[in-house]
Motif scaffolding. Structure first.
Motif, PDB file in Angstrom:
ATOM      1  N   MET A   1       0.821  -1.201   0.000  1.00 23.31           N
ATOM      2  CA  MET A   1       0.000   0.000   0.000  1.00 23.31           C
ATOM      3  C   MET A   1       0.857   1.254   0.000  1.00 23.31           C
ATOM      4  N   VAL A   2       1.941   1.236   0.717  1.00 21.24           N
ATOM      5  CA  VAL A   2       2.773   2.425   0.826  1.00 21.24           C
ATOM      6  C   VAL A   2       3.399   2.775  -0.518  1.00 21.24           C
ATOM      7  N   GLU A   3       3.758   1.776  -1.292  1.00 17.08           N
ATOM      8  CA  GLU A   3       4.374   2.035  -2.588  1.00 17.08           C
ATOM      9  C   GLU A   3       3.389   2.630  -3.585  1.00 17.08           C
ATOM     10  N   ASN A   4       2.120   2.311  -3.448  1.00 15.31           N
ATOM     11  CA  ASN A   4       1.092   2.862  -4.324  1.00 15.31           C
ATOM     12  C   ASN A   4       0.615   4.184  -3.737  1.00 15.31           C
ATOM     13  N   VAL A   5       1.282   5.235  -4.102  1.00 14.58           N
ATOM     14  CA  VAL A   5       1.047   6.543  -3.509  1.00 14.58           C
ATOM     15  C   VAL A   5      -0.358   7.045  -3.847  1.00 14.58           C
ATOM     16  N   HIS A   6      -1.034   7.486  -2.814  1.00 17.79           N
ATOM     17  CA  HIS A   6      -2.355   8.099  -2.970  1.00 17.79           C
ATOM     18  C   HIS A   6      -2.198   9.596  -2.771  1.00 17.79           C
ATOM     19  N   ASP A  30      -5.392   3.513   2.792  1.00 18.79           N
ATOM     20  CA  ASP A  30      -4.334   4.399   3.262  1.00 18.79           C
ATOM     21  C   ASP A  30      -4.463   4.623   4.766  1.00 18.79           C
ATOM     22  N   LYS A  31      -5.676   4.816   5.256  1.00 20.40           N
ATOM     23  CA  LYS A  31      -5.886   5.023   6.695  1.00 20.40           C
ATOM     24  C   LYS A  31      -5.550   3.764   7.486  1.00 20.40           C
ATOM     25  N   GLU A  32      -5.870   2.589   6.942  1.00 15.81           N
ATOM     26  CA  GLU A  32      -5.516   1.339   7.606  1.00 15.81           C
ATOM     27  C   GLU A  32      -3.998   1.196   7.701  1.00 15.81           C
ATOM     28  N   THR A  33      -3.323   1.542   6.636  1.00 11.47           N
ATOM     29  CA  THR A  33      -1.864   1.470   6.622  1.00 11.47           C
ATOM     30  C   THR A  33      -1.271   2.464   7.617  1.00 11.47           C
ATOM     31  N   LEU A  34      -1.829   3.659   7.664  1.00 10.97           N
ATOM     32  CA  LEU A  34      -1.387   4.649   8.660  1.00 10.97           C
ATOM     33  C   LEU A  34      -1.538   4.099  10.074  1.00 10.97           C
ATOM     34  N   TYR A  35      -2.662   3.477  10.337  1.00 10.19           N
ATOM     35  CA  TYR A  35      -2.933   2.908  11.658  1.00 10.19           C
ATOM     36  C   TYR A  35      -1.871   1.864  12.021  1.00 10.19           C
ATOM     37  N   ILE A  36      -1.562   0.997  11.088  1.00 14.41           N
ATOM     38  CA  ILE A  36      -0.558  -0.044  11.328  1.00 14.41           C
ATOM     39  C   ILE A  36       0.812   0.587  11.591  1.00 14.41           C
ATOM     40  N   LEU A  37       1.168   1.565  10.793  1.00 14.04           N
ATOM     41  CA  LEU A  37       2.458   2.228  10.992  1.00 14.04           C
ATOM     42  C   LEU A  37       2.519   2.925  12.339  1.00 14.04           C
ATOM     43  N   TYR A  38       1.416   3.538  12.762  1.00 17.27           N
ATOM     44  CA  TYR A  38       1.384   4.183  14.072  1.00 17.27           C
ATOM     45  C   TYR A  38       1.607   3.158  15.192  1.00 17.27           C
ATOM     46  N   GLN A  39       1.119   1.939  14.998  1.00 16.97           N
ATOM     47  CA  GLN A  39       1.219   0.916  16.037  1.00 16.97           C
ATOM     48  C   GLN A  39       2.624   0.342  16.196  1.00 16.97           C
ATOM     49  N   VAL A  40       3.428   0.403  15.143  1.00 16.46           N
ATOM     50  CA  VAL A  40       4.726  -0.278  15.201  1.00 16.46           C
ATOM     51  C   VAL A  40       5.902   0.625  15.565  1.00 16.46           C
ATOM     52  N   VAL A  41       5.656   1.907  15.728  1.00 18.31           N
ATOM     53  CA  VAL A  41       6.760   2.804  16.077  1.00 18.31           C
ATOM     54  C   VAL A  41       6.769   3.081  17.572  1.00 18.31           C
ATOM     55  N   ASP A  42       7.938   3.408  18.084  1.00 11.95           N
ATOM     56  CA  ASP A  42       8.040   3.779  19.490  1.00 11.95           C
ATOM     57  C   ASP A  42       7.611   5.238  19.663  1.00 11.95           C
ATOM     58  N   GLU A  57       3.907   9.301   3.214  1.00 16.24           N
ATOM     59  CA  GLU A  57       4.656  10.336   3.924  1.00 16.24           C
ATOM     60  C   GLU A  57       5.273   9.772   5.206  1.00 16.24           C
ATOM     61  N   VAL A  58       4.502   8.974   5.945  1.00 17.54           N
ATOM     62  CA  VAL A  58       5.010   8.328   7.150  1.00 17.54           C
ATOM     63  C   VAL A  58       6.160   7.401   6.791  1.00 17.54           C
ATOM     64  N   TRP A  59       5.975   6.606   5.765  1.00 18.12           N
ATOM     65  CA  TRP A  59       6.992   5.659   5.348  1.00 18.12           C
ATOM     66  C   TRP A  59       8.296   6.384   5.006  1.00 18.12           C
ATOM     67  N   ASP A  60       8.192   7.471   4.271  1.00 23.17           N
ATOM     68  CA  ASP A  60       9.381   8.236   3.890  1.00 23.17           C
ATOM     69  C   ASP A  60      10.110   8.793   5.114  1.00 23.17           C
ATOM     70  N   ILE A  61       9.344   9.279   6.081  1.00 20.75           N
ATOM     71  CA  ILE A  61       9.935   9.808   7.312  1.00 20.75           C
ATOM     72  C   ILE A  61      10.661   8.701   8.065  1.00 20.75           C
TER      73      ILE A  61
END
Length: 71
Positions: A1-6, A30-42, A57-61
């Motif tokens: 999902m992250v590679e397919n930029v929206h 995209d929102k589901e992916t954001l949620y997952i990314l939020y869960q895996v970071v400290d 944007e999150v992935w790039d950061i």
């Protein structure tokens, strides 16, 4: 999902129903992916990504933060 930029569009007023339904699906993914990314970071990683508007944007950061920039 992250590679397919929206890219969020400003005007979808004249879009047909099928196009609007497809846009809703892309937004939801995209929102589901954001949620997952939020869960895996400290905590420190979370603070860096809270202002991001998309999963790309999150992935790039995070990529820049943890992997470094290779240019």
């Amino acid at each position: 999902m992250v590679e397919n930029v929206h890219i969020e569009l400003e005007n979808t007023m004249n879009w047909s129903t099928p196009h609007m339904n497809a846009l809703k699906v892309v937004r939801m993914k995209d929102k589901e992916t954001l949620y997952i990314l939020y869960q895996v970071v400290d905590k420190s990683g979370f603070e860096k990504i809270t202002s991001a508007k998309s999963s790309k944007e999150v992935w790039d950061i995070l990529e820049k933060e943890y992997k470094g920039v290779t240019e």
